[in-house]
Enzyme design. Structure first.
Site, short mmCIF file in Angstrom:
data_model
loop_
_atom_site.label_atom_id
_atom_site.label_comp_id
_atom_site.label_asym_id
_atom_site.label_seq_id
_atom_site.Cartn_x
_atom_site.Cartn_y
_atom_site.Cartn_z
N ASP A 147 8.18 5.53 11.37
CA ASP A 147 9.31 4.64 11.41
C ASP A 147 10.52 5.46 11.64
O ASP A 147 10.29 6.64 11.68
CB ASP A 147 9.41 3.98 9.89
CG ASP A 147 10.24 2.80 9.71
OD1 ASP A 147 11.24 2.57 10.86
OD2 ASP A 147 10.20 2.21 8.84
N ASP A 182 16.32 0.30 14.28
CA ASP A 182 16.68 -1.28 14.21
C ASP A 182 17.63 -1.21 13.01
O ASP A 182 17.72 -0.42 12.29
CB ASP A 182 15.62 -2.48 14.12
CG ASP A 182 14.88 -1.83 12.92
OD1 ASP A 182 14.55 -0.63 12.80
OD2 ASP A 182 14.28 -2.80 12.22
N CYS A 240 -11.65 -2.65 -14.22
CA CYS A 240 -11.83 -2.19 -12.65
C CYS A 240 -13.20 -1.73 -12.47
O CYS A 240 -13.35 -0.69 -13.27
CB CYS A 240 -10.49 -1.72 -12.03
SG CYS A 240 -10.74 -1.46 -10.31
N CYS A 254 -13.47 -0.06 -9.26
CA CYS A 254 -13.65 0.48 -8.08
C CYS A 254 -13.87 1.76 -8.15
O CYS A 254 -14.00 2.45 -9.53
CB CYS A 254 -11.99 0.57 -7.37
SG CYS A 254 -10.98 1.54 -8.35
N CYS A 269 -11.87 4.05 -10.45
CA CYS A 269 -11.84 3.83 -11.99
C CYS A 269 -13.31 3.94 -12.77
O CYS A 269 -13.12 4.02 -13.66
CB CYS A 269 -11.15 2.32 -12.26
SG CYS A 269 -9.61 2.14 -11.38
N1 GUN Z 1 10.15 -0.90 6.96
C1 GUN Z 1 10.40 -2.05 6.02
N2 GUN Z 1 11.24 -2.90 6.60
C2 GUN Z 1 11.77 -2.41 7.81
C3 GUN Z 1 12.51 -2.91 8.80
O1 GUN Z 1 13.21 -3.91 8.72
N3 GUN Z 1 12.96 -2.08 9.85
C4 GUN Z 1 12.09 -1.02 10.32
N4 GUN Z 1 12.22 0.16 11.06
N5 GUN Z 1 11.38 -0.36 8.97
C5 GUN Z 1 11.03 -1.18 7.88
ZN ZN Z 2 -9.73 0.69 -9.96
#
Ligand code: GUN
Ligand code: ZN
Length: 645
Positions: free
Chosen positions: A88, A123, A273, A275, A278
């Site tokens: 990201d 963005d 749980c 899993c 756990c």
């Molecule tokens: N992570 C969660 N929402 C968004 C988003 O709208 N844009 C970006 N780039 N990362 C995110």
């Molecule tokens: Zn668990």
């Protein structure tokens, strides 16, 4: 490249090829904070089977040490992760903490230079409380930055994030503009606050409007969605990728994710749980662990909840039962139930990709089940394609046994002899008996004790049906007069009614022209083959009660019904293969009748409309122009094979 391998509802199961690595979708990418690494990336890959993860290039770039290592060693080496890495861009940090000081160009180039597989544009996060004007203006910037990112990406894949706050028209328009750009994944952004505030019905609006504008050959990533509770619904709406930061964040706050919500360790009464994380530990022991071990254990527990639910979603998708699972899951919180109810309003859109039939039976989970497109499609086709043969009807209540023509055999016979058309008030609405063996009527299971909402609606729909088709004389089963001697051919009425429902009245008329002979199964007494003027045009399937179209039927339709009905035309290079019975791949399709739906019978033709094969449509007509890969039509018989055999 993205290829769809299975489908249900709007959901796709697919294969996403990213720079030589393959990701099976739907998939969830765990978020790795490069500074913390609660669960090491190598473990995510090997122990949990996550073949892709997401980390944050903005944090890496801003952290001395990490930045240099990422640039010199590369991201995969630095994280010790062999799978697909998405990064990201810092957008989410701007949502959380305000402006970030770096340009789109800087962060896109940085992602490319550290060897990210799928990078993200910087963005602008459109907040749900923003005005329309503010939202529209920021989308312009996001689109400009996306164009710029496409020119800088090199061989890195790029996320073009669809924004638009809660304005559905802006979402759709943004998606449409992204669709024509050279991006590789369509994330839907700006939805985290909606999920945090349990505004799930608005999430439905956002996803459905974004889906309306996208390029369907790209996977859709629901940015910031990773709670197991929402996965079934989101996959049903056609989201392919998810990410979860919650598994680690919640773990640090001592909160455990379960399929029905998130629970604070301090409030829990028992550790219910089994899993792998756990197993063998009690609640008391877990509480007493040191902070680091506790965080790790809870993070692992959270990951297991996610992987288990994703596996369940995939299974239901493969079994054609994803609507059912989503309906069940949406009962874990009233806000999710709202989402399900909102989705009903999109049945015009959901119907376009919902398959005509499925292998298994439909299970009713409550009045919300009527929001599934099988319901609206049945009523729509009944209204447009049914042709009554009498103006007298006997209205029967729903019976337990199916098909109705078996459980009510004697009463139906008596009704027909008296000149009455039997109609059953089913939970789908009115069912004229000619259609009672066909999907979804016979292939559905309802509780014996009905709910008043569906009962009232079925009565209303039956009344409308009787009125629309001009039934003047409507009676109850007890009122059927004795000793009638009208001659009706119930099999022929059924054979024609199903053809009209499945293909439309024009095509059905052509297939039933001339002298008709019906071949029935000696064992079940059910219709098997339709012979029209000596030509075997249709075969009826035992499972869903629909027809398979035979090559002779296809040729009859092409010769007698002008236009593009039921037809899928392919390019010249595909012609010899299709004639031999090979499947049609999306990239060879020139045009496709847009009234068709997945699992519909189709006639594959050459560019001049000459029939080449019959088969079943796999993709929805609106998807085909976008797809660069994958099967569009599963061919049953090619013209050459037909002649040979
Ligand atoms: N992570 C969660 N929402 C968004 C988003 O709208 N844009 C970006 N780039 N990362 C995110
Ligand atoms: Zn668990």
């Amino acid at each position: 490249m993205f290829e769809i391998t299975k489908r249900d509802g709007m959901a796709r199961m697919g294969r996403f090829e990213v720079r030589g690595k393959t990701l099976e979708t739907p998939a969830l990418l765990p978020v790795v904070n490069p500074k913390i690494c609660t669960v090491p990336p190598r473990e995510l890959y090997e122990k949990f089977g996550f073949k892709a993860l997401i980390t944050n290039s903005y944090i890496i770039r801003g952290t001395p040490g990490l930045r240099e290592r990422a640039l010199s060693e590369g991201l995969h080496e630095m994280l010790d992760y062999p799978g697909i890495i998405m990064t990201d861009s810092g957008t989410f940090q701007s949502h959380m903490y305000g402006e970030v000081e770096l340009t789109n160009k800087e962060i896109v180039e940085f992602q490319r230079d550290i060897g990210t597989d799928i990078g993200t544009v910087l963005d602008i996060f459109t907040e749900p409380f923003w005005t329309r004007e503010q939202t529209a203006a920021s989308i312009v910037t996001t689109l400009e930055r996306t164009e710029e990112a496409c020119s800088l990406k090199g061989d890195m894949f790029i996320n073009g994030v669809i924004q638009g706050s809660v304005y559905t028209d802006l979402r759709e328009e943004c998606a449409r503009k992204m669709a024509s750009m050279d991006i590789d994944v369509h994330p839907i952004g700006g939805v985290v606050p909606l999920m945090e505030q349990y505004r799930y019905s608005e999430l439905v609006d956002v996803v459905m409007s974004s889906k309306a504008g996208i390029n369907h050959s790209r996977p859709v990533h629901l940015f910031g969605a990773g709670h197991p509770m929402v996965l079934a619904l989101a996959v049903l709406m056609g989201c392919d990728l998810f990410d979860s930061a919650g598994y680690a964040k919640f773990a640090r706050d001592e909160r455990m994710m379960f399929i029905d919500g998130t629970y604070r360790l301090a409030d829990m009464q028992s550790l219910d749980c089994d899993c792998p994380a756990c197993r063998g530990i009690t609640l008391k022991e877990l509480r007493l662990l040191d902070k680091k071990s506790k965080t790790k254990l809870i993070a692992e527990h959270n990951l297991y909840q996610i992987t288990r639910e994703l596996a369940t979603v995939r299974r239901y998708l493969q079994e054609g039962r994803l609507w059912e699972l989503a309906e069940i899951r949406c009962r874990s919180h009233p806000a999710l139930l709202d989402a399900l109810r909102r989705l009903k309003e999109y049945s015009g859109q959901t119907e376009l990709s919902d398959p005509l039939s499925r292998d298994g039976a439909i299970f009713y989970t409550g009045p919300e089940s009527r929001g599934r497109p099988v319901y609206s499609r049945y009523l729509e086709r009944l209204g447009e394609r049914y042709v009554p043969y009498s103006d007298k009807a006997v209205v029967f209540p729903e019976s337990r046994g199916k098909p109705y023509s078996r459980s009510y055999a004697e009463a139906f016979e008596k009704a027909r002899k008296a000149g009455y058309s039997p109609v059953v008030v089913s939970p789908f609405g009115p069912v004229p008996v000619e259609l009672d063996e066909m999907y979804p009527i016979a292939q559905s299971v309802f509780p014996d004790i009905p709910d008043s909402e569906t009962e009232t609606e079925s009565d209303r729909l039956t009344f409308l049906f009787l009125e629309k088709f001009g039934f003047r004389n409507v009676i109850e089963p007890e009122q059927i007069p004795d000793g009638g001697n009208e001659e009706t051919d119930a099999d022929l009425l059924r054979a024609k009614a199903v053809a009209r429902y499945q293909f439309g009245t024009g095509i059905a008329d052509v297939l039933f022209k001339g002298r008709i002979e019906l071949i029935k199964s000696r064992k079940t007494g059910k219709i098997r083959n339709v012979i029209s003027d000596g030509e075997h045009v249709l075969s009826m399937r035992a499972g869903d009660g629909f027809y398979s179209l035979r090559m002779e039927g296809a040729e009859r339709i092409v010769r007698n019904v002008p236009g593009t009905g039921m037809r899928v035309a392919v390019t010249d290079d595909a012609v010899p293969f299709v004639k031999q019975g090979r499947n049609v791949f999306a990239q060879f399709v020139i045009s496709c009748d847009e009234n068709l739906r997945p699992m519909d019978e189709v006639i594959v033709t050459d560019k001049n409309g000459e029939p080449l094969a019959t088969g079943k449509l796999f993709l929805a007509p609106f998807e085909i122009p976008f797809m660069k890969k994958g099967m569009a039509v599963k061919v049953r018989t090619g013209a050459d094979e037909d002649r040979a055999g």
